[in-house]
Design a protein around this motif. Sequence first.
Motif, PDB file in Angstrom:
ATOM      1  N   TYR A 233       0.842  -1.193   0.000  1.00 28.73           N
ATOM      2  CA  TYR A 233       0.000   0.000   0.000  1.00 28.73           C
ATOM      3  C   TYR A 233       0.881   1.247   0.000  1.00 28.73           C
ATOM      4  O   TYR A 233       2.101   1.158   0.099  1.00 28.73           O
ATOM      5  N   LEU A 234       0.237   2.406  -0.092  1.00 31.21           N
ATOM      6  CA  LEU A 234       0.990   3.653  -0.132  1.00 31.21           C
ATOM      7  C   LEU A 234       1.757   3.899   1.159  1.00 31.21           C
ATOM      8  O   LEU A 234       2.776   4.585   1.156  1.00 31.21           O
ATOM      9  N   ASP A 235       1.271   3.323   2.261  1.00 32.64           N
ATOM     10  CA  ASP A 235       1.929   3.568   3.541  1.00 32.64           C
ATOM     11  C   ASP A 235       2.220   2.310   4.331  1.00 32.64           C
ATOM     12  O   ASP A 235       2.586   2.380   5.508  1.00 32.64           O
ATOM     13  N   GLY A 236       2.053   1.144   3.712  1.00 33.63           N
ATOM     14  CA  GLY A 236       2.287  -0.074   4.476  1.00 33.63           C
ATOM     15  C   GLY A 236       2.242  -1.327   3.630  1.00 33.63           C
ATOM     16  O   GLY A 236       2.233  -1.274   2.399  1.00 33.63           O
ATOM     17  N   ILE A 237       2.191  -2.467   4.318  1.00 35.88           N
ATOM     18  CA  ILE A 237       2.239  -3.742   3.631  1.00 35.88           C
ATOM     19  C   ILE A 237       1.371  -4.761   4.377  1.00 35.88           C
ATOM     20  O   ILE A 237       1.248  -4.707   5.610  1.00 35.88           O
ATOM     21  N   LYS A 238       0.737  -5.660   3.625  1.00 35.27           N
ATOM     22  CA  LYS A 238      -0.041  -6.754   4.208  1.00 35.27           C
ATOM     23  C   LYS A 238       0.551  -8.058   3.702  1.00 35.27           C
ATOM     24  O   LYS A 238       0.731  -8.239   2.503  1.00 35.27           O
ATOM     25  N   VAL A 239       0.836  -8.972   4.627  1.00 33.08           N
ATOM     26  CA  VAL A 239       1.470 -10.242   4.290  1.00 33.08           C
ATOM     27  C   VAL A 239       0.604 -11.381   4.822  1.00 33.08           C
ATOM     28  O   VAL A 239       0.320 -11.437   6.023  1.00 33.08           O
ATOM     29  N   ILE A 250       1.365  -4.050   8.507  1.00 30.93           N
ATOM     30  CA  ILE A 250       2.391  -3.145   9.033  1.00 30.93           C
ATOM     31  C   ILE A 250       2.296  -1.809   8.312  1.00 30.93           C
ATOM     32  O   ILE A 250       2.255  -1.753   7.079  1.00 30.93           O
ATOM     33  N   ARG A 251       2.255  -0.743   9.088  1.00 37.61           N
ATOM     34  CA  ARG A 251       2.251   0.608   8.524  1.00 37.61           C
ATOM     35  C   ARG A 251       3.618   1.241   8.759  1.00 37.61           C
ATOM     36  O   ARG A 251       4.141   1.229   9.873  1.00 37.61           O
ATOM     37  N   PHE A 252       4.206   1.798   7.694  1.00 36.14           N
ATOM     38  CA  PHE A 252       5.557   2.360   7.782  1.00 36.14           C
ATOM     39  C   PHE A 252       5.535   3.725   8.454  1.00 36.14           C
ATOM     40  O   PHE A 252       4.595   4.507   8.283  1.00 36.14           O
ATOM     41  N   ALA A 253       6.600   4.017   9.184  1.00 41.07           N
ATOM     42  CA  ALA A 253       6.735   5.338   9.793  1.00 41.07           C
ATOM     43  C   ALA A 253       6.930   6.406   8.722  1.00 41.07           C
ATOM     44  O   ALA A 253       6.468   7.537   8.865  1.00 41.07           O
ATOM     45  N   ASP A 254       7.611   6.049   7.635  1.00 43.35           N
ATOM     46  CA  ASP A 254       7.837   6.961   6.515  1.00 43.35           C
ATOM     47  C   ASP A 254       7.208   6.344   5.267  1.00 43.35           C
ATOM     48  O   ASP A 254       7.763   5.412   4.688  1.00 43.35           O
ATOM     49  N   SER A 255       6.064   6.857   4.870  1.00 43.03           N
ATOM     50  CA  SER A 255       5.340   6.266   3.734  1.00 43.03           C
ATOM     51  C   SER A 255       6.113   6.373   2.433  1.00 43.03           C
ATOM     52  O   SER A 255       5.848   5.630   1.486  1.00 43.03           O
ATOM     53  N   ARG A 256       7.085   7.292   2.352  1.00 42.20           N
ATOM     54  CA  ARG A 256       7.860   7.444   1.115  1.00 42.20           C
ATOM     55  C   ARG A 256       8.699   6.205   0.814  1.00 42.20           C
ATOM     56  O   ARG A 256       9.136   6.009  -0.332  1.00 42.20           O
ATOM     57  N   ASN A 257       8.919   5.363   1.826  1.00 45.57           N
ATOM     58  CA  ASN A 257       9.757   4.177   1.628  1.00 45.57           C
ATOM     59  C   ASN A 257       8.962   2.940   1.225  1.00 45.57           C
ATOM     60  O   ASN A 257       9.523   1.849   1.150  1.00 45.57           O
ATOM     61  N   ALA A 258       7.677   3.109   0.968  1.00 42.68           N
ATOM     62  CA  ALA A 258       6.840   1.954   0.622  1.00 42.68           C
ATOM     63  C   ALA A 258       7.364   1.244  -0.627  1.00 42.68           C
ATOM     64  O   ALA A 258       7.452   0.010  -0.659  1.00 42.68           O
ATOM     65  N   GLU A 259       7.717   2.006  -1.658  1.00 42.64           N
ATOM     66  CA  GLU A 259       8.193   1.384  -2.892  1.00 42.64           C
ATOM     67  C   GLU A 259       9.532   0.675  -2.658  1.00 42.64           C
ATOM     68  O   GLU A 259       9.786  -0.394  -3.230  1.00 42.64           O
ATOM     69  N   ILE A 260      10.374   1.252  -1.828  1.00 47.08           N
ATOM     70  CA  ILE A 260      11.662   0.634  -1.525  1.00 47.08           C
ATOM     71  C   ILE A 260      11.449  -0.718  -0.852  1.00 47.08           C
ATOM     72  O   ILE A 260      12.057  -1.724  -1.235  1.00 47.08           O
ATOM     73  N   VAL A 261      10.573  -0.754   0.144  1.00 48.80           N
ATOM     74  CA  VAL A 261      10.272  -2.021   0.830  1.00 48.80           C
ATOM     75  C   VAL A 261       9.699  -3.019  -0.165  1.00 48.80           C
ATOM     76  O   VAL A 261      10.054  -4.209  -0.149  1.00 48.80           O
ATOM     77  N   GLY A 262       8.813  -2.555  -1.061  1.00 46.01           N
ATOM     78  CA  GLY A 262       8.217  -3.444  -2.052  1.00 46.01           C
ATOM     79  C   GLY A 262       9.254  -4.082  -2.958  1.00 46.01           C
ATOM     80  O   GLY A 262       9.165  -5.278  -3.276  1.00 46.01           O
ATOM     81  N   VAL A 263      10.248  -3.304  -3.379  1.00 44.69           N
ATOM     82  CA  VAL A 263      11.303  -3.836  -4.250  1.00 44.69           C
ATOM     83  C   VAL A 263      12.125  -4.894  -3.508  1.00 44.69           C
ATOM     84  O   VAL A 263      12.436  -5.960  -4.055  1.00 44.69           O
ATOM     85  N   VAL A 264      12.477  -4.606  -2.258  1.00 44.72           N
ATOM     86  CA  VAL A 264      13.277  -5.566  -1.472  1.00 44.72           C
ATOM     87  C   VAL A 264      12.488  -6.849  -1.231  1.00 44.72           C
ATOM     88  O   VAL A 264      13.023  -7.963  -1.389  1.00 44.72           O
ATOM     89  N   VAL A 265      11.217  -6.722  -0.880  1.00 42.56           N
ATOM     90  CA  VAL A 265      10.374  -7.900  -0.652  1.00 42.56           C
ATOM     91  C   VAL A 265      10.279  -8.741  -1.915  1.00 42.56           C
ATOM     92  O   VAL A 265      10.388  -9.978  -1.881  1.00 42.56           O
TER      93      VAL A 265
END
Length: 272
Positions: A233-239, A250-265
């Motif tokens: 999501y724009l501010d988090g991830i569901k697994v 999980i909701r990220f403290a910094d929503s700007r990093n959502a795409e970064i987390v998505g790429v790593v996952v």
Amino acid sequence: MSVWDRIVHAYRALQTEVARAAERQRRLNEFRKVVAAAVADGVVTLDEFDALREAQRQLGLTDADVQAIRGEVIRQALQAATEDKRLSPEEERSLQQLAEYFDLPADQIPANREQLDRYRLLYQLEHEPLPVVMVPGLVLRRGETPHWSEPGELLEERVINRRYEGGSSGFSFRIAKGVRYRVGGHRGRIVTETGLVPISRGDLVLTNRRIVFRGDRRSVAAEWTKVIDVSLYLDGIKVSVTNRAKPVLIRFADSRNAEIVGVVVSRLINEA
């Protein structure tokens, strides 16, 4: 020279200057077309640099002429290079060479530095070995390597409000002697509203073997081989994980990093 002759002379001089300016503008527009073709794919090759120099020579443009449009050229090249929100080493070198060609210092390239750093990082995460990060206190398994850590909070769906909706006796009317018909009556009931609430704050850790959330109140972990679905999501991830009734939210403290987390996952799941 009479007053009239001076007026005619000034008028002709003005016409000449206007014509020169128009011709210079025409030649600059032609040069812009050559530049646009060179930077269209985000990378300017050596052959394309040679074509730029040849076009400048044939159009009779001075270095001062082409420097007048360097700002718009660099912005155009930067837009083409980062259209996919990625910045490769080749694209970055090309931008630096283009800035040198137009005699523009690298630190004056019109760009959002933080944004460029993000595009560069996204490219590296997709194409280069994943970084290794330090996660103090995390007990790693044999052969396990942490590749990303992101502050956030664990969410859970819970009842956030209850209210009572009262019943109604409705109303009745006579349809025959001794017979009445009642309509609209219903019993009262308790209505509950649910929502996502934070239940633990901590860090999402992504390793080559597991996805881990280390929280101050609750922690969860699952191996990548047991992950059956991931939604970003724009501010988090569901697994969603096998043998687990509810997904991990999980909701990220910094929503700007959502795409970064998505790429790593994505990398870790595909490589698990």
